[in-house]
Each structure stands twice: as structure tokens, then as C-alpha cells.
Design an enzyme around this catalytic site. Structure first.
Site, PDB file in Angstrom:
ATOM      1  N   CYS A   1       8.570  -3.725  32.773  1.00  0.00           N
ATOM      2  CA  CYS A   1       8.589  -4.828  33.394  1.00  0.00           C
ATOM      3  C   CYS A   1       9.335  -4.889  34.591  1.00  0.00           C
ATOM      4  O   CYS A   1       9.173  -5.703  35.609  1.00  0.00           O
ATOM      5  CB  CYS A   1       9.107  -5.932  32.303  1.00  0.00           C
ATOM      6  SG  CYS A   1      10.733  -5.615  31.515  1.00  0.00           S
TER       7      CYS A   1
ATOM      8  N   GLU B   1      10.645 -13.486  28.267  1.00  0.00           N
ATOM      9  CA  GLU B   1      10.758 -12.350  29.419  1.00  0.00           C
ATOM     10  C   GLU B   1       9.386 -11.734  29.425  1.00  0.00           C
ATOM     11  O   GLU B   1       8.849 -11.462  28.517  1.00  0.00           O
ATOM     12  CB  GLU B   1      11.668 -11.519  29.056  1.00  0.00           C
ATOM     13  CG  GLU B   1      13.182 -11.875  29.030  1.00  0.00           C
ATOM     14  CD  GLU B   1      13.803 -12.357  30.262  1.00  0.00           C
ATOM     15  OE1 GLU B   1      13.117 -12.027  31.360  1.00  0.00           O
ATOM     16  OE2 GLU B   1      14.663 -13.303  30.029  1.00  0.00           O
TER      17      GLU B   1
HETATM   18  P1  NAP Z   1       1.918  -9.112  24.466  1.00  0.00           P
HETATM   19  O1  NAP Z   1       0.553  -8.714  24.389  1.00  0.00           O
HETATM   20  O2  NAP Z   1       2.041 -10.371  25.207  1.00  0.00           O
HETATM   21  O3  NAP Z   1       2.599  -8.929  23.085  1.00  0.00           O
HETATM   22  C1  NAP Z   1       3.931  -9.125  22.986  1.00  0.00           C
HETATM   23  C2  NAP Z   1       4.442  -9.355  21.800  1.00  0.00           C
HETATM   24  O4  NAP Z   1       3.871 -10.635  21.401  1.00  0.00           O
HETATM   25  C3  NAP Z   1       3.787  -8.543  20.426  1.00  0.00           C
HETATM   26  O5  NAP Z   1       4.733  -7.979  19.511  1.00  0.00           O
HETATM   27  C4  NAP Z   1       2.272  -9.181  20.225  1.00  0.00           C
HETATM   28  O6  NAP Z   1       1.896  -8.912  19.031  1.00  0.00           O
HETATM   29  C5  NAP Z   1       2.850 -10.673  20.253  1.00  0.00           C
HETATM   30  N1  NAP Z   1       1.904 -11.761  20.102  1.00  0.00           N
HETATM   31  C6  NAP Z   1       0.733 -11.718  20.591  1.00  0.00           C
HETATM   32  N2  NAP Z   1       0.141 -12.777  20.226  1.00  0.00           N
HETATM   33  C7  NAP Z   1       1.004 -13.651  19.896  1.00  0.00           C
HETATM   34  C8  NAP Z   1       0.976 -14.959  19.159  1.00  0.00           C
HETATM   35  N3  NAP Z   1      -0.133 -15.807  19.273  1.00  0.00           N
HETATM   36  N4  NAP Z   1       2.038 -15.447  18.574  1.00  0.00           N
HETATM   37  C9  NAP Z   1       3.172 -14.757  18.533  1.00  0.00           C
HETATM   38  N5  NAP Z   1       3.373 -13.477  19.102  1.00  0.00           N
HETATM   39  C10 NAP Z   1       2.034 -13.017  19.637  1.00  0.00           C
HETATM   40  O7  NAP Z   1       2.713  -7.998  25.429  1.00  0.00           O
HETATM   41  P2  NAP Z   1       2.538  -6.495  25.193  1.00  0.00           P
HETATM   42  O8  NAP Z   1       1.302  -5.790  25.401  1.00  0.00           O
HETATM   43  O9  NAP Z   1       3.050  -6.237  23.821  1.00  0.00           O
HETATM   44  O10 NAP Z   1       3.463  -5.741  26.219  1.00  0.00           O
HETATM   45  C11 NAP Z   1       3.276  -5.939  27.877  1.00  0.00           C
HETATM   46  C12 NAP Z   1       3.719  -6.962  28.512  1.00  0.00           C
HETATM   47  O11 NAP Z   1       5.161  -7.269  28.224  1.00  0.00           O
HETATM   48  C13 NAP Z   1       3.863  -6.687  29.886  1.00  0.00           C
HETATM   49  O12 NAP Z   1       3.206  -7.964  30.616  1.00  0.00           O
HETATM   50  C14 NAP Z   1       5.329  -6.625  30.494  1.00  0.00           C
HETATM   51  O13 NAP Z   1       5.352  -7.118  31.633  1.00  0.00           O
HETATM   52  C15 NAP Z   1       5.879  -7.401  29.537  1.00  0.00           C
HETATM   53  N6  NAP Z   1       7.372  -6.904  29.150  1.00  0.00           N
HETATM   54  C16 NAP Z   1       8.510  -7.674  29.790  1.00  0.00           C
HETATM   55  C17 NAP Z   1       9.746  -7.491  29.880  1.00  0.00           C
HETATM   56  C18 NAP Z   1      10.689  -8.279  30.256  1.00  0.00           C
HETATM   57  O14 NAP Z   1      11.847  -8.342  29.878  1.00  0.00           O
HETATM   58  N7  NAP Z   1      10.648  -8.844  31.157  1.00  0.00           N
HETATM   59  C19 NAP Z   1      10.128  -6.246  29.067  1.00  0.00           C
HETATM   60  C20 NAP Z   1       9.001  -5.437  28.532  1.00  0.00           C
HETATM   61  C21 NAP Z   1       7.551  -5.927  28.684  1.00  0.00           C
HETATM   62  P3  NAP Z   1       0.907  -7.320  18.838  1.00  0.00           P
HETATM   63  O15 NAP Z   1       1.410  -6.124  19.310  1.00  0.00           O
HETATM   64  O16 NAP Z   1       0.256  -7.523  17.532  1.00  0.00           O
HETATM   65  O17 NAP Z   1      -0.224  -7.869  19.996  1.00  0.00           O
END
Ligand code: NAP
Ligand code: MG
Length: 481
Positions: A283, A249
């Protein structure tokens, strides 16, 4: 909660680490929510091994045991919603009311899946071969890697952990490094729920090392991820190498369409709530507001008047409508997008300023741009902040076309009194969730949630549909005589 080190939870034990994560309140940088033990890749491997060991037992566990455990977790979250909601608001920056609401909703997810544990029905059918019976039923998958973002630190974990456990799987949860407190509290409740050791494990740490170790492991059967498109794509590629199931997601660029016949009050209420509540860090936020020409000027006037009434401030202060941006990096990115929009010719009519308030924190006023076009970067790329853009259109057909012209497709909305327009929009909107006379943000827990295009990949989350991800189907043939 302040002081001390909050540890990782691996194989039923609290496990410390040499390194720690400092969890800072973005509404008040002098407030430290806590120090959290930072897991290493080895900790993550231990958690995966423990989960695999526990799977045999948990996959065969009694349904009433699963229900009792999920009910226990849900009931405690709901009973402690005010206290836990305050910690959530402190670590993430959303308002106290929003934090409390998120914790209560998280409890509902556990209670819902407690009930679902007793409802996993299979199917029986006749074979095409006379005298042969066919049964189709579902089995648990195994170990599920769960990776969650910072914007809903409790709810996203809840809507993934609860169905995973309900359907007999084991879990390794890796929350966002910025917000470990909510996940730690969930682990603490789970540690007292009667769940056998190893079934649920928490590893707090960075995505680059712990997340990467989890998602590239050949010893997990599936990954469910919520976060950005870039990380989602990377995780999916890795999952394919191991033939692991994947559910993503990701981001969006949700459109709210306002037609000439709309009730202006409803239109403005939905636009304000959808664009700015939760500091726009949803999101499902409405970032593109597509307004028919006949109502455009009235809409913008009323919208800016309502925005003037919004109080931005410390998430913990009563009466605040919009809390803090989660961290400095996100705030600077929001301000950078403000400049990009201005350079592209968008006209800022309200807000968009960094604010200095009583406590030092990451505050900005909600921003509204007008005279924007759907080709501008500000309307194509996800900002993830309290910034919305009005796009003026000539008629409904253009509104629908602009709404669908996006790389994303999570939610969309239309404000109209026309049954025909609403019906047409529900049918032709290319998004996963369509809202009529409601904000684009705000969904239920007992029905599916997810999007299209770059917003989602894999089976839906939530409701009974979650079982398509968390179970694997077996088809049995038997000749009973
Ligand atoms: P993100 O940077 O993609 O991080 C999401 C998660 O993935 C965090 O726990 C992050 O750890 C982890 N992660 C990063 N690199 C990774 C890797 N190589 N392998 C495995 N895990 C990894 O996103 P965010 O900045 O936390 O959140 C914002 C984004 O989430 C926005 O784009 C938003 O639209 C999206 N979102 C979508 C929904 C939905 O249901 N569609 C809901 C909420 C948010 P770290 O924290 O340590 O970087
Ligand atoms: Mg991140």
C-alpha cells in the site's frame, strides 16, 4: 507444514470444518502450502461469543501477564523467522528475504506492545470546581474484529492483534482467504503463549461470508480493517449501524518526487525499491514518480538500467529480487492496466511482460511508463503491482501540486538536496507519512502509521497512538473529603 488440515482456533480449541481452503504457492503452482479449514458464519458467531465471554477476565488481567504473553509470541516469531518466513514467501509470493524480514518485524510488534502494556498512563487534573479531582484514564473496548489483506499476511495481523491484546481487548481475526498459513502459525504460537481461552480467535474463510458475519455483528465493539477502498467503505457503513468503532487502512497512489538537485543514485535506488520490491504489492509502493524536467532523461536512463539488473523469479530462489504476483486474478489485472496505460498514450520503456519461468507461476517483469499525465487512469487508480509511471514536471511547485492531486494520501516522498524544498514538502504534502531521501515504502513500528483521504479512516495504527483506537476513555470526578 504440507498435508493435513490446519484448523480454526475458537475458544481455545482447534475446530475443523467440512470445507477447506487450498493454499497454493504463486511461485510454483505444483506446491501446495496446505489445506486450511474454511470457517462458516456459525464458527464466526461462536468465536465472537467466546471472545465476549473471555473479555471480563482479560480486561482485568495483570499487566505483567499481558507483557509475558506478548513477549512470548514476539520471541517465538523472531526465533523462527527463517522457517516461518519461508512459509510466508511460499504462500504470498514475496522473496524469502522479504518473508523473513516480515516475520522478524511481526515479532518486534509483539515485543513493542509487551512493553507498552506497562506504560498505559492516565492523566490527573484539577476540576474547575475547587476541591474536586479529575482523572482521565483508558479502558479496554471489548471484542475487536480484525480483517487483514493478503499482501502482508503476518505483519498486518501482528500490528493489529498485539495492541488489541496489550490494552485488554479480545480478538476475532479473519485473514485473507488467499493466505491463511501465516495467520494459522500466529494462532498456533498464541495457543501456546498462556493466553486464556477465547481471548484470541482465528476464523479462516472468505470475506463475503465470514468477514461479513464478523463486521456486521452487534456483539463486537470495533473493527480494524486493512484492504481495498470498496470493502473498507462497506465495512464502515455496517459498523455505523452497530455504533462500532472503525479503523480502515486502504489503498493508495503514492508519489515520489525527484528534483533536479537530487542525488541520482539515491533517487533511482529509492524509486526501484519503492516501486517494485514486494512485487509492488504494498500500500506504500511508489506508483507515481514525479520528476523535474532537468533530471528527467538521466533519471529514466539510470532507472531502466537498474531495472535490467532485477531478477524476477521463484520467491524461494536465492538472488531473486522480485517474486511472484499473488494470484492469477491480480496478474491479469496488472496486465489489463498495462493496456489501459498504453491506450491512454503512456509510453512503456521497460518490462511489463508476463514471464514463463522454470516453475509455473504468476510472474511479470517490473514495468516503467514515461510520458504519463496525472489525469490518466494508470495514475489515479491503485494497480497493486510492479508498475510505475513517470510524470515529468517543470518545477517543484508543479511537483507538489501533482503529488497532492490524488484521491489517496498514504505516503509520499521527495529526493532532494535542498533543505528548503524538503521542509516545504514535509509541511505541504497531503499524505500520512512523508519520506525525504528515502523510499515511500518502509516504516517503523514504534511511531504512527496511516494516511489521509481514501487511504485511511479513523485513528492511527502503531506506536502509542494505537491506544486511541484500542481503548475507550473514562473521566472520573471525585471529591476526596
Ligand atoms: P480486500 O479485497 O479489500 O480484502 C481485504 C480483507 O477484507 C480480506 O480478508 C477479505 O477477505 C476481506 N473482505 C472482503 N469482503 C469483505 C466483507 N464484505 N466484509 C468483511 N471482510 C471482507 O483487499 P485485498 O485484495 O486483500 O488487499 C489489497 C488491498 O489492500 C489494496 O487495495 C491495498 O492497497 C490494501 N492495503 C492497504 C494497506 C494499508 O495499510 N493502507 C496495507 C496493505 C494492503 P477475502 O480475502 O476472503 O476476500
Ligand atoms: Mg481480496
Amino acid at each position: 507444514m504440507t498435508g493435513g488440515i490446519f484448523k480454526n482456533y475458537i475458544n481455545g480449541e482447534w475446530v475443523g470444518s467440512d470445507a477447506s481452503i487450498r493454499n497454493i504457492n504463486p511461485s510454483d503452482l505444483s506446491d501446495i502450502v496446505g489445506e486450511y479449514a474454511k470457517a462458516t458464519p456459525e464458527h464466526c458467531e461462536n468465536a465472537i461469543a467466546a471472545a465476549n465471554q473471555a473479555f471480563q477476565g482479560w480486561s482485568q488481567s495483570a499487566l505483567e501477564q499481558r507483557k509475558a504473553i506478548l513477549d512470548f509470541i514476539g520471541a517465538e516469531l523472531i526465533a523462527r523467522k527463517d522457517e516461518i518466513g519461508a512459509i510466508l514467501a511460499r504462500e504470498e509470493g514475496k522473496t524469502l528475504a522479504e518473508g523473513i524480514g516480515e516475520v522478524a518485524r511481526s515479532g518486534q510488534f509483539f515485543q513493542y506492545y509487551g512493553a507498552e502494556a506497562l506504560r498505559l498512563m492516565g492523566e490527573n487534573t484539577a476540576s474547575v470546581r475547587p476541591g474536586v479531582d479529575v482523572e482521565v484514564h483508558r479502558e479496554p473496548l471489548g471484542v475487536i474484529g480484525i480483517v487483514t489483506p493478503w499482501n502482508f499476511p503476518m505483519a498486518v495481523a501482528a500490528w493489529k492483534v498485539a495492541p488489541a491484546l496489550c490494552y485488554g481487548n479480545c480478538v476475532v481475526l479473519k485473514p485473507a482467504e488467499l493466505v491463511p498459513a501465516s495467520a494459522w502459525i500466529l494462532a498456533d504460537i498464541i495457543s501456546r503463549s498462556g493466553l486464556p481461552a477465547g481471548v484470541f480467535n482465528l476464523v479462516m474463510g472468505s470475506g463475503r461470508d465470514v468477514g461479513e458475519t464478523l463486521c456486521t455483528s452487534a456483539d463486537i465493539q470495533a473493527v480494524t480493517f486493512t484492504g481495498s477502498v470498496a470493502v473498507g467503505r462497506h465495512i464502515a457503513r455496517n459498523a455505523i449501524d452497530n455504533m462500532a468503532r472503525v479503523q480502515l487502512e486502504m489503498g493508495s497512489k503514492n508519489a515520489l518526487v525527484v528534483l533536479n538537485d537530487a542525488d541520482l543514485d539515491i533517487a533511482v535506488q529509492c524509486a526501484v525499491a519503492g516501486a517494485y520490491f514486494g512485487t509492488g504489492q504494498k500500500c506504500t509502493a511508489s506508483s507515481r514518480i514525479i520528476v523535474e524536467a532537468g533530471i528527467h532523461d538521466q533519471f529514466v536512463e539510470k532507472m531502466t538500467a537498474e531495472m535490467n539488473k532485477l531478477v524476477v523469479g521463484n520467491a524461494m530462489t536465492p538472488g531473486v529480487h522480485i517474486g511472484a504476483v499473488v494470484d492469477e486474478r491480480q496478474l491479469l489485472q496488472n496486465l489489463e492496466y498495462m493496456e489501459v496505460a498504453k491506450r491512454e498514450g503512456a509510453e512503456l520503456v521497460q518490462g511489463g511482460e508476463r514471464l514463463q519461468l522454470e516453475t509455473e507461476g504468476y510472474f511479470m517483469s517490473p514495468a516503467l511508463f514515461i510520458n504519463t499525465s496525472n489525469t490518466m487512469r494508470i495514475n489515479r487508480e491503485e494497480v497493486f503491482g510492479p508498475i510505475a509511471c513517470v510524470i515529468k514536471v517543470e518545477n517543484y511547485d508543479e511537483a507538489l501540486a501533482v503529488s497532492n492531486d490524488s484521491d489517496f494520501g498514504l505516503t509520499s516522498g521527495i529526493i532532494t538536496n535542498s533543505l528548503a524544498a524538503a521542509g516545504h514538502f514535509k509541511r505541504h504534502s497531503k499524505s500520512g507519512c512523508v519520506m525525504v531521501n528515502l523510499p515511500t515504502a518502509g516504516t517503523d513500528y514504534h511511531v504512527p502509521f496511516g494516511g489521509r483521504k481514501a487511504s485511511s479512516y479513523g485513528p492511527r495504527e502503531q506506536g502509542q497512538y494505537a491506544r486511541d483506537f484500542y481503548t475507550i476513555i473514562k473521566t472520573n470526578y471525585s471529591k476526596p473529603y
